[in-house]
Write a protein that holds these residues in place. Structure first.
Motif, mmCIF file in Angstrom:
data_model
loop_
_atom_site.group_PDB
_atom_site.id
_atom_site.type_symbol
_atom_site.label_atom_id
_atom_site.label_comp_id
_atom_site.label_asym_id
_atom_site.label_seq_id
_atom_site.Cartn_x
_atom_site.Cartn_y
_atom_site.Cartn_z
ATOM 1 N N GLU A 1 10.117 9.967 23.904
ATOM 2 C CA GLU A 1 10.362 8.519 23.901
ATOM 3 C C GLU A 1 9.435 7.853 24.911
ATOM 4 O OE1 GLU A 1 14.087 5.380 24.517
ATOM 5 O OE2 GLU A 1 14.165 7.373 25.440
ATOM 6 N N SER A 2 8.804 6.758 24.514
ATOM 7 C CA SER A 2 7.949 6.022 25.440
ATOM 8 C C SER A 2 8.790 5.085 26.291
ATOM 9 C CB SER A 2 6.874 5.243 24.689
ATOM 10 O OG SER A 2 7.465 4.258 23.862
ATOM 11 N N LYS B 1 8.944 1.431 28.068
ATOM 12 C CA LYS B 1 8.348 0.111 27.853
ATOM 13 C C LYS B 1 8.099 -0.565 29.205
ATOM 14 C CE LYS B 1 10.677 -0.373 23.404
ATOM 15 N NZ LYS B 1 9.467 -0.015 22.648
ATOM 16 N N ARG C 1 6.881 -3.929 31.051
ATOM 17 C CA ARG C 1 6.792 -5.361 30.758
ATOM 18 C C ARG C 1 6.493 -6.121 32.045
ATOM 19 N NH1 ARG C 1 6.743 -3.127 26.677
ATOM 20 N NH2 ARG C 1 7.984 -3.452 24.788
ATOM 21 N N ARG D 1 2.855 -6.305 27.719
ATOM 22 C CA ARG D 1 3.649 -5.102 27.473
ATOM 23 C C ARG D 1 2.725 -3.903 27.294
ATOM 24 N NH1 ARG D 1 6.003 -7.584 21.896
ATOM 25 N NH2 ARG D 1 4.055 -7.680 20.727
ATOM 26 N N TYR D 2 3.274 -2.756 27.643
ATOM 27 C CA TYR D 2 2.538 -1.508 27.537
ATOM 28 C C TYR D 2 3.538 -0.401 27.265
ATOM 29 C CZ TYR D 2 -0.210 2.579 28.938
ATOM 30 O OH TYR D 2 -0.842 3.795 28.974
ATOM 31 N N ASP D 3 3.341 0.349 26.192
ATOM 32 C CA ASP D 3 4.220 1.466 25.860
ATOM 33 C C ASP D 3 3.664 2.734 26.498
ATOM 34 O OD1 ASP D 3 5.887 -0.177 24.441
ATOM 35 O OD2 ASP D 3 4.973 0.260 22.498
ATOM 36 N N TRP D 4 4.417 3.255 27.447
ATOM 37 C CA TRP D 4 3.950 4.352 28.299
ATOM 38 C C TRP D 4 4.548 5.670 27.818
ATOM 39 C CZ3 TRP D 4 6.395 5.041 33.778
ATOM 40 C CH2 TRP D 4 5.827 6.142 34.417
ATOM 41 N N ASP D 5 3.680 6.581 27.386
ATOM 42 C CA ASP D 5 4.119 7.932 27.027
ATOM 43 C C ASP D 5 4.264 8.728 28.312
ATOM 44 O OD1 ASP D 5 4.074 7.380 24.296
ATOM 45 O OD2 ASP D 5 1.934 7.830 24.157
#
Length: 421
Positions: free
Chosen positions: A301-302, A304, A306, A347-351
């Motif tokens: 799950e990434s 989020k 913000r 926003r940036y989805d971080w793995d």
């Protein structure tokens, strides 16, 4: 010079505002125990575009005036002759609402080392609200002001001083005619007392000090306010010509009647010897994760990330996010409302992976100017920006370094296992 005596009423006032804002703000240290200063209580404020009134920072130096809107008037002086009642302001002119990211010019002062005086803000003194009121341009034009070249609008606040100084700030008349508003509502509600009731000047995209509360006089002048330039007793120029200017340790800034540029960053690059704090420098803040508690994720799950980014009169062109303390950077996505003078969401989805991480954000404006990494040592001045540093200055003004605003985050598995299990 204005007095810095503690105000007997300050703590009672702070307690009342904190209670009214339901814990959305918290007190920030003021060395002289003189100012009322309250900033956002949580980094989560900076994960949203609109700041609730309850989370909007508060800063003023004198007691809030006991204002009666029915009796309050705004005097028009200098190149203007007249008086406005609140009924005039509300009903005589068209009404507009503007979005404005207001940042205290001292935001980040507490990040300076060695420490400077006054309010020790970290990053909590920034907010975006809708302000409803009357365009200043309509009032000025009705009173015959149509040309702005070389002229200034000086606004005087009605908060009573405990010394001889008057809170007066000048902005270029061209800015006043462009987008400024005499506001009497905030986020669709009557203007709260601590935010300038019954009327406040709103200067979109410019530092909070220019947004004078409790307006009692508007004066069109051929220069900025200087000592003795107002037709009233007391000290006139301190809050324009000495305080809220950027200068190195040991310097004494001279008064200027005018400057050629109002862009704070351009002034820092050498256009003005000791810059004035007008429009806000490019800046960004991560609001989520806030770092206030561990972030929990499921496998694969990434997380989020913000935040918000702003650049005064200029636009935000790019925001980058680092999840490893600045070793590597990735582009974030700008989204949401896009109003001149107001911040953008990113926003940036971080793995991510489990463990402890330092998150950073840095913004670049549409003129290519990027937030510097750190605040310089006091003995560095004009060379600071070239060295990817923001210049340490005596007042701690207009700081926008990204490293001091990093967020330390612990990432855990959502099933409750600790790191390493």
């Amino acid at each position: 010079m204005p007095t810095e005596r503690p105000r007997d009423t300050r703590h009672r006032e702070i307690d009342a505002i904190v209670e009214a804002k339901a814990g959305g703000v918290a007190e920030t240290r003021d060395e002289a125990d003189k100012y009322t200063v309250l900033g956002a209580a949580s980094r989560r404020t900076f994960a949203n575009w609109l700041t609730p009134i309850e989370e909007h920072f508060v800063c003023h130096r004198n007691d809030i005036p006991d204002a009666d809107a029915d009796a309050w008037t705004v005097s028009l002086t200098g190149g203007l002759k007249g008086t406005l009642s609140m009924t005039d302001i509300r009903e005589k002119y068209p009404t507009v609402a503007v979005a404005h990211t207001m940042e205290c010019a001292g935001n980040g002062r507490g990040q300076h080392r060695p420490e400077t005086g006054s309010v020790q803000w970290d990053c909590e003194a920034a907010a975006t609200a809708f302000w409803t009121g009357t365009p200043v341009s309509l009032i000025l034009r009705e009173y015959g002001v149509t040309e702005s070249e070389g002229q200034w609008l000086t606004t005087v606040g009605g908060d009573p001083s405990d010394g001889d100084d008057i809170f007066a700030r000048s902005i270029p008349l061209e800015k006043a005619l462009d987008d400024c508003v005499l506001a009497y509502e905030m986020n669709g509600e009557p203007l709260p007392r601590e935010h300038g009731y019954p009327v406040r000047l709103i200067v979109p995209g410019w530092y909070g000090v220019n947004n004078v509360k409790w307006v009692e006089e508007l004066r069109v002048m051929d220069s900025m306010v200087t000592e003795g330039s107002l037709e009233r007793p007391g000290e006139h120029a301190y809050w324009q010509q000495r305080s809220y200017r950027i200068y190195p340790s040991g310097s004494e800034p001279d008064e200027n009647e005018t400057v050629e540029t109002y862009d704070t960053w351009t002034q820092l690059e050498g256009a003005v010897e000791y810059p004035y704090t007008f429009d806000a420098n490019v800046m960004s803040l991560i609001g989520a994760p806030s770092g206030e508690s561990p972030a929990e994720v499921r496998p694969d799950e990434s997380l989020k990330v913000r935040g918000v980014a702003w650049a005064g009169d200029d636009g935000v062109d790019r925001v980058e996010v680092s999840t490893d303390g600045g070793e590597t950077w990735d582009d974030a996505e700008l989204f949401g409302p896009d109003y001149a003078g107001a911040w953008r969401l990113f926003r940036y989805d971080w793995d991510t992976r489990l463990g402890r991480h330092t998150l950073l954000s840095r913004a670049t404006d549409d003129l290519g100017r990027r937030q510097p990494s750190r605040i310089s040592d006091p003995d560095v001045w004009r060379d600071a920006l070239e060295n990817d540093e923001y210049p340490w200055n005596e007042g701690g003004y207009a700081a926008n370094a990204y490293e001091p605003n990093g967020v330390d985050v612990e990432v855990r598995a959502r099933d409750g296992r600790d790191v390493g299990e």
